[in-house]
Design a protein around this motif. Structure first.
Motif, PDB file in Angstrom:
ATOM      1  N   ALA A  87       0.828  -1.213   0.000  1.00 50.89           N
ATOM      2  CA  ALA A  87       0.000   0.000   0.000  1.00 50.89           C
ATOM      3  C   ALA A  87       0.859   1.257   0.000  1.00 50.89           C
ATOM      4  O   ALA A  87       0.580   2.219  -0.731  1.00 50.89           O
ATOM      5  N   ALA A  88       1.922   1.252   0.795  1.00 50.99           N
ATOM      6  CA  ALA A  88       2.818   2.415   0.861  1.00 50.99           C
ATOM      7  C   ALA A  88       3.548   2.620  -0.462  1.00 50.99           C
ATOM      8  O   ALA A  88       3.714   3.750  -0.930  1.00 50.99           O
ATOM      9  N   ALA A  89       3.960   1.521  -1.085  1.00 46.20           N
ATOM     10  CA  ALA A  89       4.679   1.600  -2.358  1.00 46.20           C
ATOM     11  C   ALA A  89       3.771   2.127  -3.467  1.00 46.20           C
ATOM     12  O   ALA A  89       4.186   2.949  -4.293  1.00 46.20           O
ATOM     13  N   VAL A  90       2.526   1.669  -3.482  1.00 45.16           N
ATOM     14  CA  VAL A  90       1.569   2.118  -4.498  1.00 45.16           C
ATOM     15  C   VAL A  90       1.264   3.601  -4.327  1.00 45.16           C
ATOM     16  O   VAL A  90       1.163   4.352  -5.296  1.00 45.16           O
ATOM     17  N   ALA A  91       1.132   4.031  -3.073  1.00 49.68           N
ATOM     18  CA  ALA A  91       0.848   5.442  -2.796  1.00 49.68           C
ATOM     19  C   ALA A  91       2.001   6.336  -3.230  1.00 49.68           C
ATOM     20  O   ALA A  91       1.790   7.459  -3.698  1.00 49.68           O
ATOM     21  N   LYS A  92       3.203   5.840  -3.110  1.00 47.51           N
ATOM     22  CA  LYS A  92       4.388   6.627  -3.457  1.00 47.51           C
ATOM     23  C   LYS A  92       4.609   6.686  -4.962  1.00 47.51           C
ATOM     24  O   LYS A  92       4.846   7.759  -5.538  1.00 47.51           O
ATOM     25  N   ASP A  93       4.546   5.523  -5.626  1.00 42.69           N
ATOM     26  CA  ASP A  93       4.800   5.457  -7.068  1.00 42.69           C
ATOM     27  C   ASP A  93       4.113   4.218  -7.626  1.00 42.69           C
ATOM     28  O   ASP A  93       4.677   3.121  -7.572  1.00 42.69           O
ATOM     29  N   PRO A  94       2.888   4.340  -8.130  1.00 44.51           N
ATOM     30  CA  PRO A  94       2.110   3.198  -8.605  1.00 44.51           C
ATOM     31  C   PRO A  94       2.832   2.341  -9.649  1.00 44.51           C
ATOM     32  O   PRO A  94       2.787   1.107  -9.583  1.00 44.51           O
ATOM     33  N   GLU A  95       3.500   2.983 -10.601  1.00 38.33           N
ATOM     34  CA  GLU A  95       4.170   2.226 -11.662  1.00 38.33           C
ATOM     35  C   GLU A  95       5.347   1.426 -11.104  1.00 38.33           C
ATOM     36  O   GLU A  95       5.520   0.243 -11.434  1.00 38.33           O
ATOM     37  N   ALA A  96       6.139   2.056 -10.260  1.00 33.73           N
ATOM     38  CA  ALA A  96       7.287   1.368  -9.664  1.00 33.73           C
ATOM     39  C   ALA A  96       6.820   0.243  -8.756  1.00 33.73           C
ATOM     40  O   ALA A  96       7.414  -0.851  -8.737  1.00 33.73           O
ATOM     41  N   ALA A  97       5.735   0.484  -8.019  1.00 31.98           N
ATOM     42  CA  ALA A  97       5.186  -0.541  -7.129  1.00 31.98           C
ATOM     43  C   ALA A  97       4.687  -1.734  -7.937  1.00 31.98           C
ATOM     44  O   ALA A  97       4.881  -2.894  -7.548  1.00 31.98           O
ATOM     45  N   GLY A  98       4.047  -1.433  -9.062  1.00 26.06           N
ATOM     46  CA  GLY A  98       3.553  -2.506  -9.915  1.00 26.06           C
ATOM     47  C   GLY A  98       4.670  -3.380 -10.437  1.00 26.06           C
ATOM     48  O   GLY A  98       4.562  -4.618 -10.442  1.00 26.06           O
TER      49      GLY A  98
END
Length: 213
Positions: free
Chosen positions: A73-84
């Motif tokens: 959740a934290a990664a998606v909030a920070k940068d959705p593409e990078a989290a994906g």
């Protein structure tokens, strides 16, 4: 004699048009790379495929590869593409990322007025919504595990049906074993997958859901 010839010509023309239409996307069959190969090598029946792989491969894959939901959740909030790219999986180019996650939290409520039966679970500062049905929809688990591919099936319809069969397993093998009427206020452990369709929203389809003492 003329009537017989005319009927034969009409039947031949109908057969020709049907064969031709089967190659037109959106008419009878939506074809994609790998479909012809799957049909030749013996494509899977969706129901049989899921029955054979649910407990032996699908559930274990989510269990072993799931990442803490708060981390994702934290990664998606920070940068959705990078989290994906780091935590998710796409069924195809342009498809939303699907994430396999796990967590433990307290059930704060269930909305039974909605067909998907959204159950909210507070995991630290992260709110997770878990589908409890009776309607379980989406392709999160199918796409998240990473090994269920279009080429495993005859066509797009069967590929979509594989997701439906997975969701049916969620209802019968996961949700049905939990007493939802008394779950509010209790702690639960969960594993499952969600698709990043709405930023900031985690709507999980569970592969495991356990009420902890």
């Amino acid at each position: 004699m003329k009537v017989i010839v005319r009927r034969a010509v009409a039947l031949l023309l109908a057969a020709t048009l049907t064969a031709a239409c089967s190659k037109v996307p959106g008419v009878y069959v939506y074809e994609k790379d790998g479909q012809a190969t799957a049909a030749k090598s013996g494509a899977n029946d969706p129901k049989t495929y899921v029955a054979d792989n649910w407990s032996t491969k699908i559930v274990p894959t989510v269990h072993d590869k799931a990442v803490d939901v708060a981390t994702v959740a934290a990664a998606v909030a920070k940068d959705p593409e990078a989290a994906g790219k780091q935590y998710g999986h796409q069924a195809g180019t342009g498809s939303p990322y699907a994430y396999m996650v796990k967590g433990s939290g307290t059930v704060t409520g269930i909305d039974t007025s909605v067909p998907t039966g959204p159950m909210t679970v507070q995991v630290g500062s992260t709110k997770v919504t878990i589908a409890t049905g009776p309607v379980i929809a989406g392709t999160a688990i199918r796409d998240g595990v990473g090994f269920v591919s279009f080429g495993d099936f005859t066509n797009q319809i069967d590929y979509a049906e594989a997701a439906n069969q997975i969701n049916a397993k969620v209802k019968s093998d996961v949700i049905a074993k939990v007493d939802l009427k008394s779950i509010k206020g209790k702690k639960v452990d969960f594993y499952g997958a969600f698709s990043a369709l709405s930023p900031g929203t985690i709507f999980l389809v569970p592969t495991e859901l356990t009420v902890t003492p």
